[in-house]
Design an enzyme around this catalytic site. Structure first.
Site, short mmCIF file in Angstrom:
data_model
loop_
_atom_site.label_atom_id
_atom_site.label_comp_id
_atom_site.label_asym_id
_atom_site.label_seq_id
_atom_site.Cartn_x
_atom_site.Cartn_y
_atom_site.Cartn_z
N LYS A 107 28.31 52.16 27.97
CA LYS A 107 27.68 51.03 27.29
C LYS A 107 28.62 50.33 26.32
O LYS A 107 28.36 49.19 25.92
CB LYS A 107 26.40 51.47 26.58
CG LYS A 107 25.30 51.88 27.54
CD LYS A 107 23.98 52.15 26.82
CE LYS A 107 22.85 52.43 27.79
NZ LYS A 107 22.89 53.80 28.36
C1 LIG Z 1 22.31 54.08 29.64
C2 LIG Z 1 22.86 55.21 30.41
C3 LIG Z 1 22.62 55.36 31.80
C4 LIG Z 1 21.71 54.44 32.57
O1 LIG Z 1 22.27 53.16 32.71
P1 LIG Z 1 21.33 51.93 33.17
O2 LIG Z 1 22.21 50.73 33.14
O3 LIG Z 1 20.23 51.86 32.14
O4 LIG Z 1 20.80 52.26 34.52
C5 LIG Z 1 23.25 56.42 32.47
N1 LIG Z 1 24.04 57.30 31.81
C6 LIG Z 1 24.28 57.20 30.49
C7 LIG Z 1 25.15 58.21 29.83
C8 LIG Z 1 23.72 56.17 29.74
O5 LIG Z 1 23.94 56.09 28.42
#
Ligand SMILES: *Cc1c(COP(=O)(O)O)cnc(C)c1O
Length: 433
Positions: A107
């Site tokens: 993210k």
């Molecule tokens: C947010 C997150 C996900 C999921 O990602 P999306 O874009 O919401 O499908 C998977 N793994 C981790 C470690 C995350 O922080």
């Protein structure tokens, strides 16, 4: 480029409006009104370009009409001050490590890009007082807080459930100070999300404060995630593994996977995608039945994927004109229980020495199950295993080292404001500041 709403009840918006507002007035998600193809010359020579340059070319296809190339290039280059390497795990299974950014989860890419793009638009509008509200169960709060730290004109409020995020996660957004305020809510993650939604719908509050959201509904956080799919392809091409590529994406709100679908539409030759879920398997159920039936999420050890009504599902439906058949041609689905995830982490570690985190483990397991002999599999490692230290240590019966970058947060002083789960408390807190 203009952006339309997936609900088709609002007029098209400029990029600036789409980014500053986050959600369309009809509560749909913004979509770019066309998807530019990348030249085949770019794809043929992509393995000779740096990650930053690859990302700039992709960004230019999305945002090139709306800002000067030099500005966009700076935003992209500053966002991607870290690599996303491809690592071999098994003869035909590779992983794209997306955890080398400041908070060690994927993210970081979207959050850092969005912070810079929003910062640029606010400056252009001569605004100085934009407030970002974000509810988190852990990872989003840390990426957004660190991405927006020190960005002029923007204040970030992170709402998180008291006692329900891990210590490392909490430290990553409560120790920053400056333009970041952590609000510890006496309630659950659902309470936090409800409070944020209520704030966005409160006309009185919105007249007094400029509010926006920073989760993957925002195009500025969502689209940049396409960058690293191109970079993964470039690295596979370098080692002669770029044919018949299957990408497996650990999914919760489906922002990450949808960005991959955009990359494919732009011409990236990915054969197909796999959506890897934990027990929250609403998407798999849709693939199997053609019916989308959202439900309350259940708690799992891959908690960033505990989502019962994935917000980006609307974008997938829109991208494929609601054709269930077309969606099934491009995406298949798998789901794993906590026991299977634990087993996957343990087996992979024993067999290959590669330590997965619980989310990446779902992506890995889905390739083990769904990859055909002539295909090359790549799963996205969405977070560093040390972010889930306790869980991982119980699985492998071994202690693991916490990287310096995470350790650094652990040593700093926590600051937060404690609030009840009542909306009036949040509102008066926001208006006081
Ligand atoms: C947010 C997150 C996900 C999921 O990602 P999306 O874009 O919401 O499908 C998977 N793994 C981790 C470690 C995350 O922080």
């Amino acid at each position: 480029m203009l952006y339309y709403s997936t609900n088709h009840q609002s007029p098209k918006a400029t990029l600036q409006d789409a980014v500053v507002k986050g959600l369309a007035p009809d509560r749909g998600l913004f979509m770019p009104d066309h998807i530019n193809q990348l030249p085949s010359e770019f794809l043929q020579t992509i393995d000779q370009l740096s990650f930053q340059e690859i990302a700039f070319r992709v960004a230019n296809a999305f945002f090139g009409d709306d800002m000067e190339a030099d500005t966009l290039r700076n935003i992209v280059y500053e966002t991607l001050s870290f690599e996303t390497p491809v690592v071999k795990v098994e003869p035909n299974i590779f992983t794209l490590e997306l955890f080398h950014g400041p908070t060690m989860a994927f993210k970081d890419v979207g959050a850092r890009f969005m912070a810079r793009l929003l910062g640029y638009f606010i400056k252009k509008q001569n605004q100085t007082d934009v407030n970002v509200l974000v509810a988190t169960s852990g990872d989003t709060g840390s990426a957004v807080a660190n991405g927006f730290l020190d960005v002029d004109g923007i204040h970030v409020y992170v709402l998180y459930p008291k006692g329900l995020v891990s210590e490392i996660q909490e430290k990553q957004f409560t120790t920053l100070g400056k333009n970041i305020t952590a609000l510890e809510i006496d309630g659950t993650f659902d309470d936090c999300q409800r409070l944020v939604k209520t704030a966005f719908m409160d006309d009185d509050l919105n007249q007094k404060l400029n509010l926006t959201s920073a989760n993957s509904i925002n195009v500025a956080r969502f689209l940049p995630q396409a960058f690293y799919y191109f970079n993964a392809f470039a690295q596979l091409k370098k080692i002669g593994k770029a044919d018949q590529v299957v990408m497996s994406v650990p999914s919760g709100n489906f922002g990450n996977l949808t960005a991959g679908l955009f990359a494919k539409r732009m011409g990236l030759p990915i054969k197909r995608f796999i959506a890897a879920n934990n027990r929250n398997d609403i998407f798999l159920n849709y693939l199997q039945t053609g019916n989308y039936e959202p439900r309350s999420s259940v708690a799992t050890i891959a908690n960033a994927m505990d989502v019962g009504d994935p917000s980006n599902f609307a974008r997938i439906i829109d991208l494929y004109d609601a054709s269930h058949e077309a969606i099934c041609n491009d995406i298949s689905g798998y789901r794993y229980t906590d026991e299977q995830i634990k087993d996957g982490v343990r087996t992979c570690y024993t067999k290959t020495d590669y330590l997965l985190d619980p989310h990446g483990a779902c992506g890995y397991l889905a390739l083990k199950e769904g990859l055909k002999p002539d295909e090359t599999g790549l799963f996205l490692e969405t977070a560093h295993p040390a972010k889930f230290k306790d869980t991982i240590e119980t699985i492998i019966h071994q202690s693991i080292t916490v990287p310096e970058r995470l350790q650094y947060f652990m040593e700093k002083e926590k600051q937060n404001i404690a609030l009840s789960n009542q909306y009036d408390d949040l509102k008066s807190c926001l208006l006081r500041r």
